[in-house]
Write a protein that holds these residues in place. Structure first.
Motif, PDB file in Angstrom:
ATOM      1  N   UNK A 107      -2.614   1.616 -11.081  1.00 24.00           N
ATOM      2  CA  UNK A 107      -2.085   2.824 -11.716  1.00 24.00           C
ATOM      3  C   UNK A 107      -1.386   2.414 -13.006  1.00 24.00           C
ATOM      4  N   UNK A 108      -0.955   3.382 -13.792  1.00 28.50           N
ATOM      5  CA  UNK A 108      -0.260   3.057 -15.037  1.00 28.50           C
ATOM      6  C   UNK A 108       1.026   2.272 -14.740  1.00 28.50           C
ATOM      7  N   UNK A 109       1.459   1.486 -15.696  1.00 28.83           N
ATOM      8  CA  UNK A 109       2.641   0.635 -15.521  1.00 28.83           C
ATOM      9  C   UNK A 109       3.889   1.445 -15.170  1.00 28.83           C
ATOM     10  N   UNK A 110       3.996   2.649 -15.726  1.00 29.29           N
ATOM     11  CA  UNK A 110       5.148   3.492 -15.419  1.00 29.29           C
ATOM     12  C   UNK A 110       5.243   3.851 -13.950  1.00 29.29           C
ATOM     13  N   UNK A 111       4.094   3.995 -13.292  1.00 30.53           N
ATOM     14  CA  UNK A 111       4.096   4.268 -11.851  1.00 30.53           C
ATOM     15  C   UNK A 111       4.408   2.998 -11.069  1.00 30.53           C
ATOM     16  N   UNK A 112       3.802   1.881 -11.455  1.00 35.11           N
ATOM     17  CA  UNK A 112       4.105   0.626 -10.760  1.00 35.11           C
ATOM     18  C   UNK A 112       5.607   0.346 -10.789  1.00 35.11           C
ATOM     19  N   UNK A 113       6.241   0.589 -11.923  1.00 36.82           N
ATOM     20  CA  UNK A 113       7.674   0.336 -12.045  1.00 36.82           C
ATOM     21  C   UNK A 113       8.511   1.440 -11.402  1.00 36.82           C
ATOM     22  N   UNK A 114       8.108   2.695 -11.578  1.00 38.23           N
ATOM     23  CA  UNK A 114       8.913   3.818 -11.118  1.00 38.23           C
ATOM     24  C   UNK A 114       8.866   4.080  -9.624  1.00 38.23           C
ATOM     25  N   UNK A 115       7.757   3.754  -8.988  1.00 40.68           N
ATOM     26  CA  UNK A 115       7.608   3.994  -7.547  1.00 40.68           C
ATOM     27  C   UNK A 115       8.170   2.824  -6.738  1.00 40.68           C
ATOM     28  N   UNK A 116       8.231   1.656  -7.345  1.00 35.52           N
ATOM     29  CA  UNK A 116       8.727   0.466  -6.661  1.00 35.52           C
ATOM     30  C   UNK A 116      10.130   0.715  -6.098  1.00 35.52           C
ATOM     31  N   UNK A 117      10.335   0.406  -4.853  1.00 34.07           N
ATOM     32  CA  UNK A 117      11.637   0.544  -4.212  1.00 34.07           C
ATOM     33  C   UNK A 117      11.883   1.882  -3.542  1.00 34.07           C
ATOM     34  N   UNK A 133       0.857  -1.177   0.000  1.00 35.51           N
ATOM     35  CA  UNK A 133       0.000   0.000   0.000  1.00 35.51           C
ATOM     36  C   UNK A 133       0.900   1.236   0.000  1.00 35.51           C
ATOM     37  N   UNK A 134       0.678   2.107  -0.976  1.00 36.37           N
ATOM     38  CA  UNK A 134       1.577   3.234  -1.215  1.00 36.37           C
ATOM     39  C   UNK A 134       0.785   4.525  -1.285  1.00 36.37           C
ATOM     40  N   UNK A 135       1.292   5.573  -0.674  1.00 35.05           N
ATOM     41  CA  UNK A 135       0.671   6.895  -0.782  1.00 35.05           C
ATOM     42  C   UNK A 135       1.681   7.818  -1.445  1.00 35.05           C
ATOM     43  N   UNK A 136       1.243   8.528  -2.474  1.00 36.84           N
ATOM     44  CA  UNK A 136       2.133   9.438  -3.190  1.00 36.84           C
ATOM     45  C   UNK A 136       1.511  10.823  -3.310  1.00 36.84           C
ATOM     46  N   UNK A 137       2.352  11.817  -3.326  1.00 37.98           N
ATOM     47  CA  UNK A 137       1.995  13.186  -3.682  1.00 37.98           C
ATOM     48  C   UNK A 137       2.754  13.462  -4.966  1.00 37.98           C
ATOM     49  N   UNK A 138       2.129  14.101  -5.927  1.00 35.44           N
ATOM     50  CA  UNK A 138       2.755  14.220  -7.235  1.00 35.44           C
ATOM     51  C   UNK A 138       2.309  15.487  -7.953  1.00 35.44           C
ATOM     52  N   UNK A 139       3.079  15.834  -8.974  1.00 35.18           N
ATOM     53  CA  UNK A 139       2.702  16.839  -9.966  1.00 35.18           C
ATOM     54  C   UNK A 139       2.939  16.203 -11.321  1.00 35.18           C
ATOM     55  N   UNK A 140       1.990  16.316 -12.217  1.00 39.27           N
ATOM     56  CA  UNK A 140       2.103  15.717 -13.545  1.00 39.27           C
ATOM     57  C   UNK A 140       2.334  16.780 -14.609  1.00 39.27           C
ATOM     58  N   UNK A 141       3.286  16.531 -15.512  1.00 42.50           N
ATOM     59  CA  UNK A 141       3.643  17.475 -16.571  1.00 42.50           C
ATOM     60  C   UNK A 141       3.777  16.715 -17.882  1.00 42.50           C
ATOM     61  N   UNK A 142       3.438  17.357 -18.974  1.00 37.67           N
ATOM     62  CA  UNK A 142       3.756  16.810 -20.290  1.00 37.67           C
ATOM     63  C   UNK A 142       5.227  17.079 -20.567  1.00 37.67           C
ATOM     64  N   UNK A 188       3.253  21.579 -20.382  1.00 34.87           N
ATOM     65  CA  UNK A 188       1.976  21.896 -19.737  1.00 34.87           C
ATOM     66  C   UNK A 188       1.753  21.016 -18.509  1.00 34.87           C
ATOM     67  N   UNK A 189       1.349  21.644 -17.405  1.00 35.97           N
ATOM     68  CA  UNK A 189       1.049  20.878 -16.197  1.00 35.97           C
ATOM     69  C   UNK A 189      -0.313  20.224 -16.346  1.00 35.97           C
ATOM     70  N   UNK A 190      -0.366  18.918 -16.084  1.00 31.62           N
ATOM     71  CA  UNK A 190      -1.614  18.162 -16.191  1.00 31.62           C
ATOM     72  C   UNK A 190      -2.407  18.227 -14.904  1.00 31.62           C
ATOM     73  N   UNK A 191      -1.757  17.934 -13.827  1.00 30.86           N
ATOM     74  CA  UNK A 191      -2.425  17.983 -12.533  1.00 30.86           C
ATOM     75  C   UNK A 191      -1.388  18.020 -11.429  1.00 30.86           C
ATOM     76  N   UNK A 192      -1.835  18.462 -10.294  1.00 30.07           N
ATOM     77  CA  UNK A 192      -1.008  18.475  -9.100  1.00 30.07           C
ATOM     78  C   UNK A 192      -1.885  17.917  -8.001  1.00 30.07           C
ATOM     79  N   UNK A 193      -1.682  16.663  -7.732  1.00 28.88           N
ATOM     80  CA  UNK A 193      -2.591  15.948  -6.849  1.00 28.88           C
ATOM     81  C   UNK A 193      -2.410  16.262  -5.386  1.00 28.88           C
ATOM     82  N   UNK A 194      -3.464  16.046  -4.657  1.00 32.23           N
ATOM     83  CA  UNK A 194      -3.430  16.134  -3.207  1.00 32.23           C
ATOM     84  C   UNK A 194      -2.752  14.901  -2.636  1.00 32.23           C
TER      85      UNK A 194
END
Length: 76
Positions: free
Chosen positions: A50-60, A13-22, A33-39
């Motif tokens: 979540x998308x595969x890029x997050x599953x792989x990138x957040x792992x570890x 179980x993982x909690x993340x705070x993030x900002x998304x950009x193109x 362009x900024x897509x979103x800035x999550x709470x």
């Protein structure tokens, strides 16, 4: 038994705070362009919530860690 106690919790179980950009190669820090800035949100790592890029990138990551993920389209 301590091992049994750990099984009662979802250790992925993982909690993340993030900002998304193109991605923009010509922009400062390649941030277009900024897509979103999550709470922040919580998800279970490695089960496709979540998308595969997050599953792989957040792992570890460690608690309080910071990573910049540049996710290719095939993992988006």
């Amino acid at each position: 038994n301590q091992q049994e106690t750990f099984r009662e919790f979802d250790l992925n179980l993982t909690r993340v705070n993030y900002s998304g950009w193109l991605y923009d190669a010509s922009a400062t820090d390649n941030k277009g362009q900024q897509l979103d800035s999550g709470q922040g949100f919580t998800f279970t790592l490695g089960v496709g919530q979540v998308i595969a890029g997050w599953d792989q990138g957040v792992n570890g990551m460690r608690v309080g860690g910071f990573r910049r993920l540049i996710i290719p389209p095939e993992l988006g």
